[in-house]
Design an enzyme around this catalytic site. Structure first.
Site, PDB file in Angstrom:
ATOM      1  CB  SER A  67      43.390  44.140  92.345  1.00 45.63           C
ATOM      2  OG  SER A  67      43.904  45.192  91.570  1.00 45.63           O
TER       3      SER A  67
HETATM    4  N1  SAM Z   1      46.107  48.915  93.749  1.00 47.72           N
HETATM    5  C1  SAM Z   1      44.731  49.281  93.627  1.00 47.72           C
HETATM    6  C2  SAM Z   1      43.886  48.831  94.804  1.00 47.72           C
HETATM    7  O1  SAM Z   1      44.399  48.091  95.662  1.00 47.72           O
HETATM    8  O2  SAM Z   1      42.720  49.227  94.892  1.00 47.72           O
HETATM    9  C3  SAM Z   1      44.194  48.763  92.319  1.00 47.72           C
HETATM   10  C4  SAM Z   1      43.463  49.814  91.589  1.00 47.72           C
HETATM   11  S1  SAM Z   1      42.982  49.616  89.909  1.00 47.72           S
HETATM   12  C5  SAM Z   1      43.073  47.926  89.486  1.00 47.72           C
HETATM   13  C6  SAM Z   1      44.306  50.405  89.015  1.00 47.72           C
HETATM   14  C7  SAM Z   1      44.555  51.845  89.377  1.00 47.72           C
HETATM   15  O3  SAM Z   1      45.593  52.355  88.513  1.00 47.72           O
HETATM   16  C8  SAM Z   1      43.350  52.768  89.184  1.00 47.72           C
HETATM   17  O4  SAM Z   1      43.069  53.428  90.385  1.00 47.72           O
HETATM   18  C9  SAM Z   1      43.816  53.743  88.093  1.00 47.72           C
HETATM   19  O5  SAM Z   1      43.270  55.032  88.230  1.00 47.72           O
HETATM   20  C10 SAM Z   1      45.325  53.736  88.293  1.00 47.72           C
HETATM   21  N2  SAM Z   1      46.119  54.199  87.143  1.00 47.72           N
HETATM   22  C11 SAM Z   1      45.926  53.986  85.821  1.00 47.72           C
HETATM   23  N3  SAM Z   1      46.895  54.582  85.088  1.00 47.72           N
HETATM   24  C12 SAM Z   1      47.722  55.191  85.977  1.00 47.72           C
HETATM   25  C13 SAM Z   1      48.911  55.986  85.852  1.00 47.72           C
HETATM   26  N4  SAM Z   1      49.462  56.284  84.668  1.00 47.72           N
HETATM   27  N5  SAM Z   1      49.489  56.450  86.976  1.00 47.72           N
HETATM   28  C14 SAM Z   1      48.966  56.167  88.208  1.00 47.72           C
HETATM   29  N6  SAM Z   1      47.851  55.440  88.393  1.00 47.72           N
HETATM   30  C15 SAM Z   1      47.233  54.943  87.296  1.00 47.72           C
END
Ligand code: SAM
Length: 219
Positions: A67
């Protein structure tokens, strides 16, 4: 490949980035200090090093992103973390947001839907000295086995606020979640008060990858 070397050049760029984030309205010194402490370039391959201190999201593989620093700071500020708080992060991704939460003294539970990212980040973060509790699976329904939480942060855009997440908050607990299916999502903070009263506050628009899973956009 990434080398875990934090040079004066990196520290200087990080200081500039924190100034920029503060100038966009982040006031909580504890959040700004955590941003100053966690070397964001450690979460990038060496060749992309210079991108780490731009206030932008960046691809991390598996179609996902780390992010934007301002977004990380904004969501973290809304969480109002106190040392020792139990915080659930939905969407581990690169681990950067989790590191910021841990740096602020939170006890972090984090869940990731993409196996490759889960495997990579679970191995990587402890090398930086952050010991989070890592889980693999669908976090759109939360992580009930470790509830209740002082805070829940969702780092992907949800179609709506899952009731399951509200049920996993302590009284006084905060849920920070971006919601919406368009190009951008609206940030919400929901606070659970006694007698199951929920106070909902709406903030600005942000851009997130979609939340997947049962309470997300698809299964
Ligand atoms: N917090 C992360 C970072 O600091 O890098 C941001 C990562 S990205 C914006 C959002 C993440 O949410 C992705 O890695 C994606 O795979 C994960 N994601 C999407 N749907 C999800 C779910 N149902 N359960 C867990 N993770 C999920």
């Amino acid at each position: 490949m990434r080398h875990l070397k934090d040079s004066y050049k990196h520290k200087g760029m990080r200081k500039q980035l924190v100034k920029e984030v503060a100038s966009k309205g982040i006031r909580d010194e504890r959040v700004l200090n955590a941003l100053l402490k966690v070397p964001r370039h450690f979460f990038f391959d060496d060749i992309f090093d210079t991108h780490a201190y731009e206030d932008k999201a960046f691809p991390i593989g598996a179609g996902q992103t780390i992010s934007q620093p301002y977004t990380v700071a904004f969501q973290t500020e809304l969480l109002e973390i106190e040392p020792g708080d139990n915080i659930l992060e939905i969407g581990t991704g690169s681990g950067y947001q989790g590191a910021i939460l841990a740096e602020m003294g939170a006890n972090v539970y984090t869940i990731e839907y993409q196996k490759t990212l889960f495997d990579k980040t679970r191995k990587f973060l402890p090398k930086l000295g952050y010991s989070l509790n890592f889980f693999y699976g669908d976090g759109s329904k939360g992580l009930p086995q470790h509830a209740p939480y002082d805070g829940i942060i969702v780092t992907a855009g949800a179609p709506s606020v899952p009731n399951e997440l509200l049920k996993q908050l302590k009284v006084g607990g905060r849920l920070v979640i971006p919601v919406g299916g368009g190009r951008t999502q609206t940030m919400y903070k929901l606070t659970l008060h006694p007698n199951n009263k929920v106070m909902k506050k709406e903030y600005n628009q942000f851009r997130f990858v979609p939340l997947l899973g049962e309470k997300g956009w698809n299964k």
